[in-house]
Design an enzyme around this catalytic site. Structure first.
Site, PDB file in Angstrom:
ATOM      1  N   GLU A   1      -5.226  -2.365   2.770  1.00  0.00           N
ATOM      2  CA  GLU A   1      -4.448  -1.654   1.734  1.00  0.00           C
ATOM      3  C   GLU A   1      -5.080  -1.864   0.353  1.00  0.00           C
ATOM      4  O   GLU A   1      -5.169  -0.935  -0.455  1.00  0.00           O
ATOM      5  CB  GLU A   1      -2.976  -2.109   1.765  1.00  0.00           C
ATOM      6  CG  GLU A   1      -2.242  -1.441   2.937  1.00  0.00           C
ATOM      7  CD  GLU A   1      -0.918  -2.066   3.297  1.00  0.00           C
ATOM      8  OE1 GLU A   1      -0.813  -3.310   3.224  1.00  0.00           O
ATOM      9  OE2 GLU A   1       0.010  -1.334   3.673  1.00  0.00           O
TER      10      GLU A   1
ATOM     11  N   GLU B   1      -0.569  -4.891  11.731  1.00  0.00           N
ATOM     12  CA  GLU B   1       0.828  -5.252  11.451  1.00  0.00           C
ATOM     13  C   GLU B   1       1.754  -5.030  12.643  1.00  0.00           C
ATOM     14  O   GLU B   1       2.654  -5.826  12.896  1.00  0.00           O
ATOM     15  CB  GLU B   1       1.361  -4.433  10.263  1.00  0.00           C
ATOM     16  CG  GLU B   1       0.912  -4.926   8.913  1.00  0.00           C
ATOM     17  CD  GLU B   1      -0.416  -4.341   8.475  1.00  0.00           C
ATOM     18  OE1 GLU B   1      -1.195  -3.884   9.342  1.00  0.00           O
ATOM     19  OE2 GLU B   1      -0.681  -4.321   7.266  1.00  0.00           O
TER      20      GLU B   1
END
Ligand SMILES: CCCCCCCCCCCCC/C=C/C(=O)SCCNC(=O)CCNC(=O)[C@H](O)C(C)(C)COP(=O)(O)OP(=O)(O)OC[C@H]1O[C@@H](n2cnc3c(N)ncnc32)[C@H](O)[C@@H]1OP(=O)(O)O
Length: 648
Positions: A104, A124
């Protein structure tokens, strides 16, 4: 933390430094923010490079923080936006890995340059959460919905080459990416940035968008039954199509909060650390994988079905590679043995026990499980057994049998005793809905696969059945202990399992693999109840589950209390990898901690009072000691209950 360095040629460098993997802690986040502000306010800086120290860009948010209040507002998403909006170009120079929050950060940068060996991805989902710092909104805008859905719902990590092809990376290099990044930054000082801000892009439109989402929903429901994160990830990606960026990120956050707060996320994150903890075993004499050295093999023996096929197959090659990793100093003939927790027992097709004699005369036993055809191919082509062994090795004394078969026996006893008391066998099976309990059903499949006659022979040898049984012994008692003669009766009827085409199940043919419930068994059970005057009663789902599970958990506490397993995490890892225990439940020890130790103790006491002839229901002293402290965190158990002298 993150270091800020002023470089020549109007550049600034922000370098993440948080060993071992540069995970994003509050201090790291603060450091990056501070570095960014310094670079922005220094009018001599024209471009910013962001990298990670020690050859690792960033492995994502520090997983520990998801169980702290900081997770409620990491601020990572805001930082990613701030980087995108920055008026000075930001170049991510990526080496090692850019995972989760690390990726990210890279997506927040205007350019991404990575070393060819770099791994990127959004793992994740494997931790029960989602890429909630803009990942679900930025990736679809960058690479399109199908590819983004694939990466986000699978959690798969990809090498730089593939990431480049997908459009995640701008450049892949063979040499130092930081050097290349700095060089590159000098060439883009005055370039317009608007087109580099992913947040401003629209998600590439594809025909049949709805159909794509429906398909992926169906796929993950089938592939990950019971898991909530994959579907929630899809919903977050869907928000990137339905809404403008500012609305999409709000929905992403809501979905992330739902997942972070879920029990599944806690269990999956526990499993992540438990596996790493379990791999760090060592014996009191100092033997561990780190001190292991390669040893030559003098003899290999394979016990199991299809052995000929096995020896000819690439499995043998794989096994050879594994055997060379057996650590020296671990002795089978003495008390110690290295045990490989078997692979997941889902769709088991073949089981092998491998006996190896090393050059110095020690024997080792390996328990191999070959999965279904699709998985088998995967296992062979993408994995070496040395990796598998390194990942799944657990140390227990006196052979894997101690832990593994004790659990099997306990779980079978638990369910078998219940079986004969219920009206219809299928009722039990349909009531065992939650996937934790599917492992009990699987035990019957595994017994059929291994051959029911194997256990029968063992019981005959112990005088529990067969000609050595003293005349007049009650069918359902051995001494004061309840005995379940059903498996013996099955064998007496020639039902040896898969090899004879019938056992607990019926199969399409002898040695066949297609199983289905056998009406014969239902009929048999009803006659059995009549013979032994067992009153049929409706057993609540709770009772079935508790009696099966808590007996197993009780046994795990006994094993811990006797120093047979090194820690609760070791037991959980055996269950996760050996029995297909659903990962989102963390393992039996973790599960016990979520139920509450005093609840488990009370239930066991109740069931033991009702069934004093089932010793597995008698609460272990270790459990009693711990429950006296309330419900202490799992990490505290061994300190509170005392560490018994290690039998490792
Ligand atoms: C309560 C309210 C809640 C509100 C919530 C609000 C919304 C919140 C939004 C949140 C948005 C977050 C978005 C981002 C999330 C993430 O980034 S999650 C993390 C994603 N990353 C990963 O999953 C990577 C995990 N790590 C690995 O896969 C591997 O460790 C590795 C990096 C590939 C390295 O592998 P290897 O070289 O084999 O070494 P290991 O032994 O596995 O690891 C070495 C040590 O590093 C520790 N570690 C690794 N990753 C992390 C990590 N991310 N965090 C913490 N620690 C990590 C690992 O445990 C090892 O440590 P030791 O055991 O101490 O040796």
């Amino acid at each position: 933390m993150a270091e800020y360095l002023r470089l020549p040629h109007s550049l600034a460098l922000i370098r993440i430094r948080n060993p071992p993997v540069n995970a994003i802690s509050p201090a790291v986040l603060y450091g990056i923010k501070e570095g960014l502000q310094k670079a922005v306010s220094d009018h001599t800086v024209k471009a910013i490079v962001i990298s990670g120290a020690d050859g690792k860009f960033c492995a994502g948010v520090d997983i520990h923080v998801f169980s702290t209040p900081w997770s409620s507002d990491t601020g990572l998403g805001d930082l990613v936006d701030e980087m995108q909006r920055n008026k000075k170009p930001v170049v991510a120079a990526i080496e090692g890995m850019a995972l989760g929050g690390g990726l990210e950060l890279a997506l927040g940068s205007h350019y991404r340059i990575a070393h060819v060996q770099t791994e990127t991805g959004f793992p994740e989902v494997t931790l029960g959460i989602l890429p909630g710092a803009r990942g679900t909104q930025l990736l679809p805008r960058l690479i399109g919905i199908p590819a983004a859905l694939d990466l986000i719902t699978s959690g798969r990590c990809i090498l730089a080459g593939e990431a480049f092809k997908l459009g995640i990376l701008d450049k892949v290099v063979n040499s130092d990416p930081l050097e290349k990044g700095i060089k590159f930054a000098r060439t883009i000082l005055d370039q317009p940035l608007e087109c580099r801000r992913i947040m401003n892009k629209t998600v590439p439109n594809v025909p049949n968008m709805d159909a794509i989402f429906s398909e992926v929903f169906a796929k993950v429901r089938k592939q990950y039954p019971g898991y909530i994160a994959p579907e929630t990830c899809i919903r977050a990606v869907q928000a990137s199509v339905k809404h403008p960026y500012e609305v999409g990120i709000k929905e992403e956050k809501e979905l992330a909060v739902y997942l972070v707060e879920s029990g599944q996320a806690r269990a999956l994150q526990y499993a992540f650390f438990a596996e790493r903890n379990a791999n760090k075993w060592s014996t009191p004499s100092g033997v561990s994988w780190k001190t292991a050295s390669v040893r030559p093999i003098s003899l290999v023996g394979v016990l199991g079905k299809h052995v000929g096929e096995f020896l000819d197959s690439p499995h043998l090659h794989m096994v050879r590679a594994a055997i060379y990793l057996v650590p020296s100093g671990v002795k089978f003939c003495g008390k110690h043995i290295a045990v490989l927790a078997p692979l997941i027992l889902i769709q088991v097709h073949e089981l092998f026990i491998l006996c190896v004699r090393t050059g110095d005369g020690n024997f080792f036993f390996f328990f191999f499980v070959v999965l279904g055809p699709e998985l088998r191919t995967y296992t062979l082509s993408h994995s070496t057994s040395s990796q598998l062994i390194e990942m799944e090795n657990i140390l227990v004394p006196r052979g894997w049998g101690e832990v593994v078969s004790t659990f099997l026996t306990i779980s079978n006893n638990g369910t078998m005793n219940i079986h004969v008391q219920v009206l219809c066998r299928h009722t039990v099976f349909s009531s065992l809905r939650d996937s934790i309990y599917v492992i009990y059903i699987r035990n019957f499949r595994v017994s059929d696969l291994a051959g029911l006659d194997v256990g029968w022979k063992g019981r005959k040898g112990q005088g529990l059945t067969g000609p050595a049984l003293p005349p007049g012994t009650p069918a359902r008692k051995r001494g004061n202990i309840r005995y379940c003669p059903i498996p013996d009766i099955l064998c007496e009827s020639g039902r040896f399992g898969q090899k004879t085409g019938k056992g607990w199940y019926q199969y399409d043919k002898p040695l066949g693999r297609i199983h289905k419930p056998d009406p014969w068994l239902s009929k048999f059970l009803s006659q059995y109840r009549e013979t032994y005057h067992i009153e049929p009663r409706v057993i609540s789902q709770d009772e079935i589950l508790e009696r099966c599970l808590y007996a197993l958990i009780n046994e795990a506490f006994r094993i811990l209390g006797e120093g047979i397993a090194a820690s609760p995490e070791h037991i959980d890892v055996i269950y996760l990898h050996g029995y297909g225990w659903p990962r989102y439940r963390g393992g039996p020890m973790f599960y016990a901690s979520t139920v509450g130790l005093s609840t488990i103790l009370e239930k066991l006491q109740k069931y033991y009072r009702q069934n004093p002839d089932i010793p597995q229901l008698e609460p272990s002293n270790y459990l009693k000691k711990l429950a006296a402290h309330g419900n202490p965190p799992l990490k505290e158990w061994q300190r509170l209950a005392g560490t018994p002298s290690s039998k490792l």
